[in-house]
Design an enzyme around this catalytic site. Structure first.
Site, mmCIF file in Angstrom:
data_model
loop_
_atom_site.group_PDB
_atom_site.id
_atom_site.type_symbol
_atom_site.label_atom_id
_atom_site.label_comp_id
_atom_site.label_asym_id
_atom_site.label_seq_id
_atom_site.Cartn_x
_atom_site.Cartn_y
_atom_site.Cartn_z
ATOM 1 N N CYS A 162 -23.521 -3.427 10.545
ATOM 2 C CA CYS A 162 -23.814 -3.161 9.136
ATOM 3 C C CYS A 162 -25.306 -3.125 8.828
ATOM 4 C CB CYS A 162 -23.120 -4.187 8.255
ATOM 5 S SG CYS A 162 -21.355 -4.280 8.570
ATOM 6 N N HIS A 301 -27.740 -6.975 0.468
ATOM 7 C CA HIS A 301 -26.615 -6.555 1.307
ATOM 8 C C HIS A 301 -25.316 -6.843 0.567
ATOM 9 C CE1 HIS A 301 -24.723 -5.254 4.947
ATOM 10 N NE2 HIS A 301 -24.113 -6.403 5.139
ATOM 11 N N GLU A 312 -27.223 -14.812 2.170
ATOM 12 C CA GLU A 312 -28.311 -13.988 1.653
ATOM 13 C C GLU A 312 -29.028 -14.691 0.498
ATOM 14 O OE1 GLU A 312 -29.248 -9.296 0.743
ATOM 15 O OE2 GLU A 312 -27.170 -9.999 0.670
ATOM 16 N N LYS A 333 -22.462 -2.465 -3.716
ATOM 17 C CA LYS A 333 -21.193 -2.328 -2.982
ATOM 18 C C LYS A 333 -19.974 -2.449 -3.893
ATOM 19 C CE LYS A 333 -22.801 -3.496 1.674
ATOM 20 N NZ LYS A 333 -24.247 -3.611 1.424
ATOM 21 N N HIS A 338 -18.251 -1.004 1.144
ATOM 22 C CA HIS A 338 -19.171 -1.294 2.238
ATOM 23 C C HIS A 338 -19.098 -0.161 3.270
ATOM 24 C CE1 HIS A 338 -21.612 -3.110 5.133
ATOM 25 N NE2 HIS A 338 -21.020 -4.286 5.293
ATOM 26 N N PHE A 397 -22.819 -7.748 11.736
ATOM 27 C CA PHE A 397 -22.163 -8.499 12.805
ATOM 28 C C PHE A 397 -23.083 -8.509 14.029
ATOM 29 C CE2 PHE A 397 -17.355 -7.844 11.672
ATOM 30 C CZ PHE A 397 -17.530 -8.608 10.543
#
Length: 411
Positions: A162, A301, A312, A333, A338, A397
């Site tokens: 991502c 994010h 975050e 998002k 996403h 990830f």
């Protein structure tokens, strides 16, 4: 080092199939999340996704291009066509040896892999498509764009889950400022809303299972329970400043900072205290040679998972300290879902538009504040504000953290 500017934008997203449609969707708080139509979800707990809608690829590409490419590459080609046209570049007047591509994808041709596996099992290996491998490979989207525009410079792909879209932009930025290329086509593309894609993410309990589109992707909301899969592409044209000025190009914003780090903690879970993801932000600020209090807005994010949003938030607090609560923060998002490897690219485009228009995009469908995510969350309504420096974050990830900083363009 040479200066780098953004001169072209292109997008295919769940809230619009070009940049203007997408930006209108942001301003009008459009939610692109709806029941999945790509396949029958009867056996799935996950019922929602943010699909690309009403796109007719044959209007942009010829029939063979559409047939012989996976959807992620089709999206990339359509977004690149818009970005190239927007840039005003004349292919007859540039040095193609200094023209490159760096395009990201987290997974690539997943539906192609799924479909050809079924064919092989049911009909035998001889019935597997000869286009299976070229359609599945992540780098073939970048390779396809290189063929389309005769990019004879550096052509590659970022594959960092991502964080990939932001890594692609940052690495393309470096290619230009260190003098290797003058122009880069960059961004990301993804198309993983298929049975195996949803099943895989469902199995690791990463996806929201609610059937209410307005309460599915809710970053920083206390009731968040997972992200919503999106699809599409975002493509930017990066150009060395003098090269752009010489041809009197339109400039959206200047790229001034890029930072990375790796949690080295867990294959999927971020390091919750934010100590390492903070380093990506710190590195980007140092790279930009600005003060911490000069960042006006962070496009977070913000995936709508408990761990990501908390991590975050902690990282922002560690990075900015007493200034953290003075920075506007939002995640788009809730609009787009996403987009995995394309997320950072689409969000970089949104960040550039935010700078140009002086409007901070909101976190839509935000209802229940989370005391653990106590930042200045721009909620539900766009906020007018002059933006001089905007940060865009991506966390992936594998512990990949990437951050870019855009600056308002001025002579």
């Amino acid at each position: 080092m040479r200066r780098v500017v953004i001169t072209g934008l292109g997008a295919v997203t769940p809230i619009g199939n070009n940049v203007n449609e997408m930006w209108d969707g942001i301003l009008n708080t459009k939610c692109g999340i709806a029941p999945i139509t790509h396949f029958d979800t009867s056996d799935f707990k996950v019922k929602l996704a943010a699909e690309v809608k009403n796109l007719e690829p044959e209007k942009y590409l010829d029939f063979k291009e559409v047939k012989n490419n996976d959807n992620f590459a089709v999206y990339a080609k359509i977004a690149a066509k818009e970005a190239m046209a927007d840039s005003g570049l004349n292919l007859d007047e540039i040095d193609h040896d200094r023209f490159g591509v760096l395009l990201a994808s987290g997974i690539g041709g997943l539906e192609t892999i799924q479909d050809n596996t079924i064919v092989m099992v049911e009909k035998g290996p001889g019935r597997t498509s000869p286009f299976f491998i070229p359609k599945a490979l992540i780098n073939l989207a970048a390779g396809g764009l290189a063929i389309d525009y005769q990019c004879n410079g550096y052509v590659s792909s970022a594959v960092t889950a991502c964080a990939a879209g932001t890594n692609a932009i940052g690495d393309a930025f470096n290619r230009i400022r260190y003098g290797y290329e003058d122009i880069m086509i960059t961004g990301g593309a993804e198309s993983s809303i298929c049975k195996i894609g949803i099943a895989g993410f469902q199995s690791i309990k990463a996806l929201a299972t609610t059937e209410d589109p307005n309460r599915a992707s809710i970053p920083f909301d206390a009731e968040r329970k997972g992200f919503v899969m999106g699809e599409g592409a975002g493509v930017l044209i990066l150009e060395e400043l003098e090269h752009a000025l010489k041809r009197k190009a339109k400039i959206y914003a200047e790229l001034v900072g890029y930072g990375v780090s790796c949690d080295a903690n867990h294959i999927t879970a971020p390091l919750m205290d934010g100590s390492i993801s903070s380093k990506a932000m710190v590195n980007a600020i140092k790279d930009a040679k600005i003060n911490y209090d000069q960042i006006d807005y962070i496009n977070a994010h913000g995936t709508s998972t408990h761990l990501n949003d908390l991590t975050e938030t902690n990282a922002i607090k560690l990075t900015f300290k007493e200034h953290a609560n003075k920075i506007m923060v939002s995640s788009t998002k809730g609009n787009t879902g996403h987009l995995l490897g394309a997320a950072g690219a689409v969000e970089a485009i949104i960040s550039a538009k935010a700078i140009v228009e002086g409007i901070v995009p909101p976190t839509i469908n935000y209802q229940t504040p989370d005391p653990e995510c106590d930042l200045d969350i721009v909620a539900n309504i766009p906020r007018k504000s002059e933006l001089n420096y905007v940060m865009s974050n991506s966390l992936g990830f594998g512990g990949h953290n990437a951050c870019i900083i855009l600056k308002k363009w001025s002579d």
